[in-house]
Design a protein around this motif. Structure first.
Motif, PDB file in Angstrom:
ATOM      1  N   PRO A  33       0.880  -1.125  -0.020  1.00 20.97           N
ATOM      2  CA  PRO A  33       0.034   0.057  -0.053  1.00 20.97           C
ATOM      3  C   PRO A  33       0.687   1.504  -0.046  1.00 20.97           C
ATOM      4  N   GLU A  34       1.895   1.375   0.624  1.00 19.42           N
ATOM      5  CA  GLU A  34       2.913   2.374   0.608  1.00 19.42           C
ATOM      6  C   GLU A  34       4.137   1.986   0.734  1.00 19.42           C
ATOM      7  N   HIS A  35       5.162   2.965   0.550  1.00 20.31           N
ATOM      8  CA  HIS A  35       6.716   2.700   0.264  1.00 20.31           C
ATOM      9  C   HIS A  35       7.568   2.139   1.450  1.00 20.31           C
ATOM     10  N   GLY A  36       6.731   2.374   2.710  1.00 20.02           N
ATOM     11  CA  GLY A  36       7.550   1.921   3.993  1.00 20.02           C
ATOM     12  C   GLY A  36       7.426   0.486   4.147  1.00 20.02           C
ATOM     13  N   SER A  37       6.255  -0.274   3.701  1.00 18.45           N
ATOM     14  CA  SER A  37       6.040  -1.592   3.895  1.00 18.45           C
ATOM     15  C   SER A  37       7.114  -2.315   2.831  1.00 18.45           C
ATOM     16  N   TYR A  38       6.725  -1.545   1.647  1.00 10.49           N
ATOM     17  CA  TYR A  38       7.696  -2.256   0.578  1.00 10.49           C
ATOM     18  C   TYR A  38       9.120  -2.321   0.815  1.00 10.49           C
ATOM     19  N   ALA A  39       9.642  -1.382   1.490  1.00 11.25           N
ATOM     20  CA  ALA A  39      10.955  -1.179   1.703  1.00 11.25           C
ATOM     21  C   ALA A  39      11.497  -2.185   2.965  1.00 11.25           C
ATOM     22  N   ALA A  40      10.621  -2.140   3.802  1.00 19.90           N
ATOM     23  CA  ALA A  40      10.917  -3.263   4.819  1.00 19.90           C
ATOM     24  C   ALA A  40      10.951  -4.597   4.361  1.00 19.90           C
ATOM     25  N   PHE A  41       9.930  -4.818   3.603  1.00 20.91           N
ATOM     26  CA  PHE A  41       9.872  -6.264   3.054  1.00 20.91           C
ATOM     27  C   PHE A  41      11.031  -6.608   2.153  1.00 20.91           C
ATOM     28  N   ILE A  42      11.453  -5.758   1.306  1.00 20.57           N
ATOM     29  CA  ILE A  42      12.847  -6.209   0.486  1.00 20.57           C
ATOM     30  C   ILE A  42      14.111  -5.896   1.002  1.00 20.57           C
ATOM     31  N   THR A  43      14.060  -5.104   2.297  1.00 23.45           N
ATOM     32  CA  THR A  43      15.378  -5.126   3.225  1.00 23.45           C
ATOM     33  C   THR A  43      15.523  -6.307   3.861  1.00 23.45           C
ATOM     34  N   PHE A  44      14.502  -7.234   4.276  1.00 24.75           N
ATOM     35  CA  PHE A  44      14.766  -8.478   4.889  1.00 24.75           C
ATOM     36  C   PHE A  44      15.340  -9.506   3.747  1.00 24.75           C
ATOM     37  N   GLY A  45      14.700  -9.509   2.557  1.00 26.15           N
ATOM     38  CA  GLY A  45      15.456 -10.123   1.434  1.00 26.15           C
ATOM     39  C   GLY A  45      16.849  -9.721   1.153  1.00 26.15           C
ATOM     40  N   PHE A  46      17.043  -8.580   1.347  1.00 25.67           N
ATOM     41  CA  PHE A  46      18.424  -8.132   1.176  1.00 25.67           C
ATOM     42  C   PHE A  46      19.281  -8.474   2.104  1.00 25.67           C
ATOM     43  N   ALA A  47      19.024  -8.617   3.523  1.00 24.99           N
ATOM     44  CA  ALA A  47      19.988  -9.345   4.504  1.00 24.99           C
ATOM     45  C   ALA A  47      20.415 -10.643   4.267  1.00 24.99           C
ATOM     46  N   LEU A  48      19.190 -11.541   3.644  1.00 31.12           N
ATOM     47  CA  LEU A  48      19.524 -12.618   3.128  1.00 31.12           C
ATOM     48  C   LEU A  48      20.371 -13.008   2.026  1.00 31.12           C
ATOM     49  N   SER A  49      20.231 -12.288   0.996  1.00 29.17           N
ATOM     50  CA  SER A  49      21.049 -12.317  -0.181  1.00 29.17           C
ATOM     51  C   SER A  49      22.379 -11.744   0.078  1.00 29.17           C
ATOM     52  N   LEU A  50      22.647 -10.709   0.708  1.00 27.75           N
ATOM     53  CA  LEU A  50      23.852 -10.266   1.197  1.00 27.75           C
ATOM     54  C   LEU A  50      24.752 -11.200   1.939  1.00 27.75           C
ATOM     55  N   ASN A  51      24.018 -11.671   2.978  1.00 35.61           N
ATOM     56  CA  ASN A  51      24.769 -12.697   3.773  1.00 35.61           C
ATOM     57  C   ASN A  51      25.252 -14.049   2.982  1.00 35.61           C
ATOM     58  N   LEU A  52      24.260 -14.573   2.169  1.00 42.99           N
ATOM     59  CA  LEU A  52      24.593 -15.587   1.380  1.00 42.99           C
ATOM     60  C   LEU A  52      25.635 -15.162   0.257  1.00 42.99           C
ATOM     61  N   GLY A  53      25.819 -14.056  -0.298  1.00 39.33           N
ATOM     62  CA  GLY A  53      26.892 -13.741  -1.210  1.00 39.33           C
ATOM     63  C   GLY A  53      27.954 -13.474  -0.541  1.00 39.33           C
ATOM     64  N   ILE A  72      18.162  -5.537  -5.473  1.00 41.20           N
ATOM     65  CA  ILE A  72      17.522  -5.291  -4.092  1.00 41.20           C
ATOM     66  C   ILE A  72      17.909  -4.289  -3.517  1.00 41.20           C
ATOM     67  N   PHE A  73      19.273  -3.871  -3.466  1.00 37.13           N
ATOM     68  CA  PHE A  73      19.767  -2.728  -2.825  1.00 37.13           C
ATOM     69  C   PHE A  73      19.465  -1.415  -3.520  1.00 37.13           C
ATOM     70  N   THR A  74      19.152  -1.676  -5.131  1.00 31.11           N
ATOM     71  CA  THR A  74      18.768  -0.481  -5.747  1.00 31.11           C
ATOM     72  C   THR A  74      17.220  -0.192  -5.539  1.00 31.11           C
ATOM     73  N   GLY A  75      16.493  -1.264  -5.363  1.00 27.98           N
ATOM     74  CA  GLY A  75      15.159  -0.880  -4.850  1.00 27.98           C
ATOM     75  C   GLY A  75      14.894  -0.304  -3.491  1.00 27.98           C
ATOM     76  N   ILE A  76      15.924  -0.642  -2.631  1.00 26.60           N
ATOM     77  CA  ILE A  76      15.879  -0.007  -1.315  1.00 26.60           C
ATOM     78  C   ILE A  76      16.134   1.513  -1.436  1.00 26.60           C
ATOM     79  N   ILE A  77      17.199   1.951  -2.326  1.00 25.35           N
ATOM     80  CA  ILE A  77      17.479   3.226  -2.468  1.00 25.35           C
ATOM     81  C   ILE A  77      16.580   3.937  -3.028  1.00 25.35           C
ATOM     82  N   LEU A  78      15.912   3.446  -4.183  1.00 18.57           N
ATOM     83  CA  LEU A  78      14.671   4.039  -4.823  1.00 18.57           C
ATOM     84  C   LEU A  78      13.537   4.045  -4.239  1.00 18.57           C
ATOM     85  N   SER A  79      13.374   3.321  -2.939  1.00 20.54           N
ATOM     86  CA  SER A  79      12.099   3.280  -2.128  1.00 20.54           C
ATOM     87  C   SER A  79      11.998   4.685  -1.407  1.00 20.54           C
TER      88      SER A  79
END
Length: 181
Positions: A33-53, A72-79
């Motif tokens: 519904p808004e950019h805050g929940s979007y950014a929070a959701f993709i940040t969790f995925g970023f944590a996983l992909s970053l640490n796996l990488g 995902i980092f680009t998505g976070i910045i653009l959120s």
């Protein structure tokens, strides 16, 4: 998170709204519904992909995880969500620090330098667009209504915890308090 980040990046650059104007409108839709929940959701995925990488053993999985992290980092910045920016910065610092403690190598040092370079480039572009810089530095501005509401919610949450420290009050019991003047 990767799919939602790609969708958000696409919506950001290919919506009817010009770049960096009303930047949060429509970017997370139709799934958030808004950019805050979007950014929070993709940040969790970023944590996983970053640490796996950072911890991957073979070159193909390392390449996949790191590219997913970059998207995902680009998505976070653009959120344009300040809390996600701060959280992502702290997450990257902590993840790199932990990995450097595990094994110090030139490769890990180069990764750290690349991350610092990416942050410097992002900060440079933020300076070019002063509205973005103004938005970032409004994190601690008490005149900003979202910051004032955040403080108001923390005060209400502390009050609710003091009144019911063991069982709590439930998820729909938020009381609206005003800050003392």
């Amino acid at each position: 998170s990767l799919i939602f980040s790609i969708l958000g990046i696409y919506n950001h650059f290919f919506s009817e709204v010009p770049y960096f104007r009303n930047i949060t409108k429509g970017v997370p839709r139709p799934f958030f519904p808004e950019h805050g929940s979007y950014a929070a959701f993709i940040t969790f995925g970023f944590a996983l992909s970053l640490n796996l990488g950072l911890n991957a053993n073979n070159s193909l999985s390392t390449w996949i995880y790191r590219n997913c992290s970059a998207i995902i980092f680009t998505g976070i910045i653009l959120s344009f969500t300040r809390a996600a920016w701060v959280g992502t910065f702290l997450l990257i610092c902590f993840s790199v620090w932990v990995n450097l403690l595990k094994k110090f190598s030139v490769r890990n040092l180069l990764i750290l330098l690349a991350i610092i370079l990416i942050f410097c480039i992002i900060i440079y572009f933020m300076i070019l667009y002063t509205d973005i810089l103004k938005h970032f530095f409004s994190i601690y501005d008490i005149r900003n209504l979202s910051n004032l509401e955040r403080i108001n919610r923390w005060v209400a949450g502390i009050k609710m915890f003091k009144e019911n420290p063991i069982l709590g009050v439930g998820s729909v019991s938020y009381t609206h308090l005003t800050l003392p003047t």
